[in-house]
Design a protein around this motif. Structure first.
Motif, PDB file in Angstrom:
ATOM      1  N   ILE A 146       0.853  -1.288   0.023  1.00 49.85           N
ATOM      2  CA  ILE A 146       0.131   0.139  -0.174  1.00 49.85           C
ATOM      3  C   ILE A 146       0.884   1.354   0.220  1.00 49.85           C
ATOM      4  N   THR A 147       1.759   1.324   0.859  1.00 48.02           N
ATOM      5  CA  THR A 147       2.648   2.681   1.218  1.00 48.02           C
ATOM      6  C   THR A 147       3.814   2.747  -0.109  1.00 48.02           C
ATOM      7  N   ASP A 148       3.841   1.664  -1.029  1.00 49.19           N
ATOM      8  CA  ASP A 148       4.813   1.733  -2.013  1.00 49.19           C
ATOM      9  C   ASP A 148       4.335   2.462  -3.387  1.00 49.19           C
ATOM     10  N   ASN A 149       2.886   2.255  -3.050  1.00 41.94           N
ATOM     11  CA  ASN A 149       2.002   2.633  -4.381  1.00 41.94           C
ATOM     12  C   ASN A 149       2.286   4.116  -4.574  1.00 41.94           C
ATOM     13  N   LYS A 150       2.501   4.515  -5.928  1.00 43.05           N
ATOM     14  CA  LYS A 150       2.821   5.956  -6.206  1.00 43.05           C
ATOM     15  C   LYS A 150       1.873   6.851  -6.145  1.00 43.05           C
ATOM     16  N   TYR A 151       0.537   6.364  -5.863  1.00 42.43           N
ATOM     17  CA  TYR A 151      -0.741   6.984  -5.762  1.00 42.43           C
ATOM     18  C   TYR A 151      -0.890   7.381  -4.312  1.00 42.43           C
ATOM     19  N   TRP A 152      -0.404   6.815  -3.508  1.00 42.97           N
ATOM     20  CA  TRP A 152      -0.644   6.847  -1.994  1.00 42.97           C
ATOM     21  C   TRP A 152      -0.738   8.142  -1.442  1.00 42.97           C
ATOM     22  N   PRO A 153       0.336   9.011  -1.696  1.00 41.47           N
ATOM     23  CA  PRO A 153       0.167  10.490  -1.227  1.00 41.47           C
ATOM     24  C   PRO A 153      -0.951  11.093  -1.582  1.00 41.47           C
ATOM     25  N   ILE A 154      -1.523  11.021  -2.836  1.00 43.37           N
ATOM     26  CA  ILE A 154      -2.625  11.623  -3.365  1.00 43.37           C
ATOM     27  C   ILE A 154      -3.833  11.035  -2.650  1.00 43.37           C
ATOM     28  N   ILE A 155      -3.804   9.716  -2.510  1.00 42.13           N
ATOM     29  CA  ILE A 155      -4.928   9.087  -1.905  1.00 42.13           C
ATOM     30  C   ILE A 155      -5.110   9.816  -0.322  1.00 42.13           C
ATOM     31  N   MET A 156      -3.824   9.872   0.450  1.00 45.10           N
ATOM     32  CA  MET A 156      -3.919  10.345   1.759  1.00 45.10           C
ATOM     33  C   MET A 156      -4.175  11.737   1.853  1.00 45.10           C
TER      34      MET A 156
END
Length: 121
Positions: free
Chosen positions: A5-15
Motif C-alpha cells: 500500500i505505502t509503495d504505491n505511487k498514488y498513496w500520497p494523493i490518496i492520503m
C-alpha cells in the motif's frame, strides 16, 4: 501488505484526497441539518438560508478555482526548485485573498439588499 500500500505511487494523493473528501461530505451534511432545523421555524427563514447558501457556494467555487490554480503554479515551481518564485506566489495570493475579502465585505455591506433582490427574493 502495508509495504504494498505505502509503495504505491498514488498513496500520497490518496492520503490527501480522502480527508478532503470526507470534509466535503461533512459540510454537505451540516448544511442539510441546518436546513432541517430551520424548516421547523418557518418557510421564510428556510428560503433566506437557501439564498445565503447560494452566495456562499458561489464564493466557495471561486476560491476553490483560485486555490487549484495556485497549487499548480506552486507545484511547477517546486519541481524547478524555484523557492523564491513560490514565496512570491504565496505573498501575492495572500494579498489577493485579503483584498478580496475586504472587497466582498464592502460589497455585501453596501448592497446586499440589491444582490438578494437580483437573485429573486
Amino acid at each position: 501488505m502495508k509495504k504494498i500500500i505505502t509503495d504505491n505511487k498514488y498513496w500520497p494523493i490518496i492520503m490527501l484526497a480522502v480527508p478532503a473528501s470526507i470534509e466535503m461530505v461533512f459540510q454537505q451534511v451540516l448544511g442539510l441539518i441546518d436546513n432541517v432545523f430551520i424548516s421547523h421555524i418557518s418557510d421564510e427563514k428556510l428560503a433566506a438560508v437557501g439564498l445565503c447558501n447560494q452566495i456562499y457556494s458561489l464564493i466557495l467555487i471561486i476560491v476553490a478555482a483560485i486555490a487549484s490554480g495556485v497549487g499548480i503554479l506552486i507545484a511547477q515551481n517546486y519541481g524547478k526548485q524555484d523557492f523564491e518564485t513560490i514565496k512570491k506566489i504565496i505573498h501575492d495570493v495572500l494579498k489577493v485573498a485579503v483584498l478580496g475579502a475586504i472587497g466582498l465585505i464592502v460589497i455585501f455591506k453596501v448592497s446586499i439588499r440589491n444582490i438578494v433582490l437580483f437573485m429573486g427574493a
